[in-house]
Design a protein around this motif. Structure first.
Motif, PDB file in Angstrom:
ATOM      1  N   ALA A   1      -5.889  -0.944 -11.106  1.00 38.08           N
ATOM      2  CA  ALA A   1      -4.550  -0.718 -10.547  1.00 38.08           C
ATOM      3  C   ALA A   1      -3.937  -2.006 -10.006  1.00 38.08           C
ATOM      4  N   ASP A   2      -4.764  -3.042  -9.865  1.00 34.39           N
ATOM      5  CA  ASP A   2      -4.338  -4.344  -9.345  1.00 34.39           C
ATOM      6  C   ASP A   2      -4.018  -4.300  -7.853  1.00 34.39           C
TER       7      ASP A   2
ATOM      8  N   HIS B   1      -1.539  -2.592  -2.434  1.00 36.92           N
ATOM      9  CA  HIS B   1      -0.564  -1.644  -2.990  1.00 36.92           C
ATOM     10  C   HIS B   1       0.080  -0.813  -1.882  1.00 36.92           C
ATOM     11  N   GLY B   2      -0.745  -0.370  -0.930  1.00 40.75           N
ATOM     12  CA  GLY B   2      -0.269   0.542   0.111  1.00 40.75           C
ATOM     13  C   GLY B   2       0.615  -0.187   1.107  1.00 40.75           C
TER      14      GLY B   2
ATOM     15  N   LEU C   1       4.372  -0.852  -0.256  1.00 47.85           N
ATOM     16  CA  LEU C   1       5.399   0.028   0.314  1.00 47.85           C
ATOM     17  C   LEU C   1       6.382  -0.738   1.197  1.00 47.85           C
TER      18      LEU C   1
ATOM     19  N   LEU D   1       8.891  -1.975  -1.002  1.00 48.22           N
ATOM     20  CA  LEU D   1       9.467  -0.919  -1.833  1.00 48.22           C
ATOM     21  C   LEU D   1       9.124  -1.121  -3.311  1.00 48.22           C
ATOM     22  N   SER D   2       7.878  -1.565  -3.573  1.00 43.40           N
ATOM     23  CA  SER D   2       7.443  -1.749  -4.962  1.00 43.40           C
ATOM     24  C   SER D   2       7.215  -0.396  -5.618  1.00 43.40           C
ATOM     25  N   LEU D   3       7.697  -0.265  -6.835  1.00 46.11           N
ATOM     26  CA  LEU D   3       7.494   0.986  -7.569  1.00 46.11           C
ATOM     27  C   LEU D   3       5.994   1.263  -7.741  1.00 46.11           C
ATOM     28  N   SER D   4       5.243   0.220  -8.125  1.00 45.93           N
ATOM     29  CA  SER D   4       3.798   0.393  -8.330  1.00 45.93           C
ATOM     30  C   SER D   4       3.096   0.805  -7.036  1.00 45.93           C
TER      31      SER D   4
ATOM     32  N   PHE E   1       4.278   2.735  -4.541  1.00 42.90           N
ATOM     33  CA  PHE E   1       4.473   4.173  -4.300  1.00 42.90           C
ATOM     34  C   PHE E   1       3.574   5.011  -5.212  1.00 42.90           C
ATOM     35  N   VAL E   2       3.535   4.656  -6.494  1.00 38.00           N
ATOM     36  CA  VAL E   2       2.714   5.421  -7.450  1.00 38.00           C
ATOM     37  C   VAL E   2       1.231   5.280  -7.096  1.00 38.00           C
ATOM     38  N   ALA E   3       0.795   4.035  -6.831  1.00 35.56           N
ATOM     39  CA  ALA E   3      -0.623   3.801  -6.541  1.00 35.56           C
ATOM     40  C   ALA E   3      -1.048   4.522  -5.265  1.00 35.56           C
ATOM     41  N   LEU E   4      -0.277   4.386  -4.188  1.00 34.53           N
ATOM     42  CA  LEU E   4      -0.693   5.006  -2.926  1.00 34.53           C
ATOM     43  C   LEU E   4      -0.716   6.529  -3.041  1.00 34.53           C
TER      44      LEU E   4
ATOM     45  N   MET F   1      -0.778   3.228   9.215  1.00 28.14           N
ATOM     46  CA  MET F   1      -0.303   2.567   8.008  1.00 28.14           C
ATOM     47  C   MET F   1       1.221   2.679   7.864  1.00 28.14           C
TER      48      MET F   1
ATOM     49  N   ILE G   1       4.122  -0.141   7.788  1.00 32.45           N
ATOM     50  CA  ILE G   1       5.047  -0.218   6.651  1.00 32.45           C
ATOM     51  C   ILE G   1       6.498  -0.164   7.125  1.00 32.45           C
TER      52      ILE G   1
ATOM     53  N   HIS H   1       6.361  -8.123  -6.179  1.00 27.30           N
ATOM     54  CA  HIS H   1       5.923  -6.794  -6.608  1.00 27.30           C
ATOM     55  C   HIS H   1       4.724  -6.911  -7.538  1.00 27.30           C
TER      56      HIS H   1
ATOM     57  N   MET I   1       4.202  -2.620 -12.563  1.00 26.96           N
ATOM     58  CA  MET I   1       4.107  -1.170 -12.767  1.00 26.96           C
ATOM     59  C   MET I   1       3.595  -0.942 -14.195  1.00 26.96           C
TER      60      MET I   1
ATOM     61  N   ALA J   1      -2.696   1.367 -16.139  1.00 25.63           N
ATOM     62  CA  ALA J   1      -3.530   0.720 -15.143  1.00 25.63           C
ATOM     63  C   ALA J   1      -3.357   1.363 -13.768  1.00 25.63           C
ATOM     64  N   VAL J   2      -2.096   1.545 -13.359  1.00 24.83           N
ATOM     65  CA  VAL J   2      -1.849   2.073 -12.012  1.00 24.83           C
ATOM     66  C   VAL J   2      -2.290   3.539 -11.913  1.00 24.83           C
TER      67      VAL J   2
ATOM     68  N   GLY K   1      -6.270   3.637 -12.598  1.00 26.23           N
ATOM     69  CA  GLY K   1      -6.872   2.907 -11.481  1.00 26.23           C
ATOM     70  C   GLY K   1      -6.706   3.661 -10.177  1.00 26.23           C
TER      71      GLY K   1
ATOM     72  N   ILE L   1       8.581  -4.471 -10.622  1.00 27.84           N
ATOM     73  CA  ILE L   1       9.872  -3.867 -10.277  1.00 27.84           C
ATOM     74  C   ILE L   1       9.795  -3.116  -8.948  1.00 27.84           C
ATOM     75  N   GLY L   2      10.885  -3.171  -8.201  1.00 31.06           N
ATOM     76  CA  GLY L   2      10.975  -2.432  -6.947  1.00 31.06           C
ATOM     77  C   GLY L   2      11.705  -1.115  -7.161  1.00 31.06           C
ATOM     78  N   LEU L   3      11.520  -0.190  -6.228  1.00 31.93           N
ATOM     79  CA  LEU L   3      12.192   1.102  -6.322  1.00 31.93           C
ATOM     80  C   LEU L   3      13.721   0.952  -6.337  1.00 31.93           C
TER      81      LEU L   3
END
Lengths: 180, 175
Positions: free
Chosen positions: A137-138, A144-145, A149, A152-155, A157-160, B44, B48, B68, B71, B75-76, B79, B142-144
């Motif tokens: 997941a990198d 990631h968390g 967050l 505001l990274s898309l990855s 949110f999905v990973a956490l 947490m 944040i 970032h 995505m 993997a995500v 993983g 990419i960001g949200l």
């Protein structure tokens, strides 16, 4: 709201907010001193540490591995950060007397008994699976968390969501839900 | 300041606060996954919330850059699932495992050993993974806000409201 947890720790909202300030200060400090904004993270350090250990046994093999080459086996900022976490936790716990030698955690013992060997084997196997997942997941709940967050990274949110969602599912399967 | 000293100092403060927040422990981590004790989520999400506002302010001022993680869908997702499963059994995450060791919970050493093994396994399988899972589909770094095509200052208040709403719910349910 309880101002302090029962065991003398700090209110988690307060301690967490301070980590937020630390994350901002750290992003700023790394931009100045490292020349590149670097965010809090931990799991890449396990790759580098594994690379150091493996290199002492099979140096050519590590040199030829594309992943070690990509992540670079070296003691960098994050490597020292992870060592710092150990030291910070040691100083904090020793000074407020919450330091405790623990062989088997209470929640584990309630479900699986007092065997240290059983706990060790499960922690080891869980560790293999978790780190494989974190590298795929990198990132981990820090990279990631927290850091994801915050940005505001898309990855992130999905990973956490998947870390926690799968964690909830497996925790209920492994420890059994309900009993407190 | 030298890179290593800066890392050590930052880590020291991070570890100190993680320990003071009592979030390093196996029982706190598994307690959250059993939905019985939300201490780690309170900790947490507070970090944040504060960090999100500060980082975006400094980024808008051009003082620092966002970074970032990609995505990469396979993997995500895979993983993330593997990590969650291992995390529940291990009861630590990579960062908290070393902190837990620092506060005397020495069974964390087996988790750390396992994670080093997992890192070796990943490094060995990496060439194979780059042509399979990692090659499926990468949406990039990419960001949200960019994904939704809106300003981050529209998302930030919504995220703040959501996190504060969760805090209120945790407190009401005494979690």
């Amino acid at each position: 709201m309880r101002r302090r947890p029962d065991d003398g720790g700090w209110n988690p909202y307060f301690a967490g907010a301070l980590v937020g300030l630390l994350a901002i200060a750290s992003a700023y400090a790394t931009t100045i001193w490292l020349g590149k904004t670097t965010y809090l993270g931990a799991s890449t350090t396990f790759v580098r540490a594994a690379g150091f250990i493996e290199r002492s046994i099979a140096p050519d093999h590590v040199a030829a591995n594309t992943y070690y080459t990509k992540e670079k086996v070296k003691v960098d900022w994050q490597f020292m950060l992870v060592l710092g976490i150990f030291l910070g936790a040691a100083v904090s716990s020793l000074t407020d007397r919450s330091f405790k030698m623990e062989r088997v955690p209470p929640t584990w013992e309630r479900r699986f008994g007092p065997s240290g060997a059983r706990r060790a084997a499960a922690a080891f196997l869980g560790g293999i699976v978790a780190m494989f997942g974190a590298r795929l997941a990198d990132g981990c709940p820090s990279g990631h968390g927290l850091s994801g967050l915050m940005q505001l990274s898309l990855s992130g949110f999905v990973a956490l969501a998947l870390f926690f969602g799968t964690g909830v599912l497996f925790a209920h399967l492994v420890y059994g839900g309900g009993e407190k | 300041m030298n890179e290593q000293y800066l890392g050590l100092l930052t880590g020291f403060l991070f570890g100190f606060l993680l320990q003071k927040g009592r979030v390093l422990r196996f029982d706190k981590q598994v307690g959250a996954m059993l939905l019985q004790d939300m201490t780690i989520l309170k900790f947490m999400l507070s970090a944040i919330l504060v960090g999100m506002i500060g980082i975006h302010l400094l980024s808008d001022l051009g003082i620092l850059k966002l970074s970032h993680k990609p995505m990469n869908i396979g993997a995500v997702v895979l993983g993330g699932i593997l990590f969650g499963a291992g995390w529940a059994v291990m009861g630590f995450c990579p960062g908290t495992s070393v902190g837990a060791l620092g506060e005397g919970r020495w069974h964390a050493i087996f988790a750390i050993a396992g994670m080093l093994g997992g890192a070796v396994l990943y490094a060995e399988l990496y060439p194979y993974l780059t042509t399979t899972v990692l090659a499926w589909k990468d949406y990039g770094k990419i960001g949200l806000p960019a994904a939704l095509g809106v300003s981050h200052w529209l998302i930030i208040p919504v995220a703040c409201a959501l996190y504060i709403g969760l805090f209120a719910w945790f407190e009401r349910k005494n979690l």
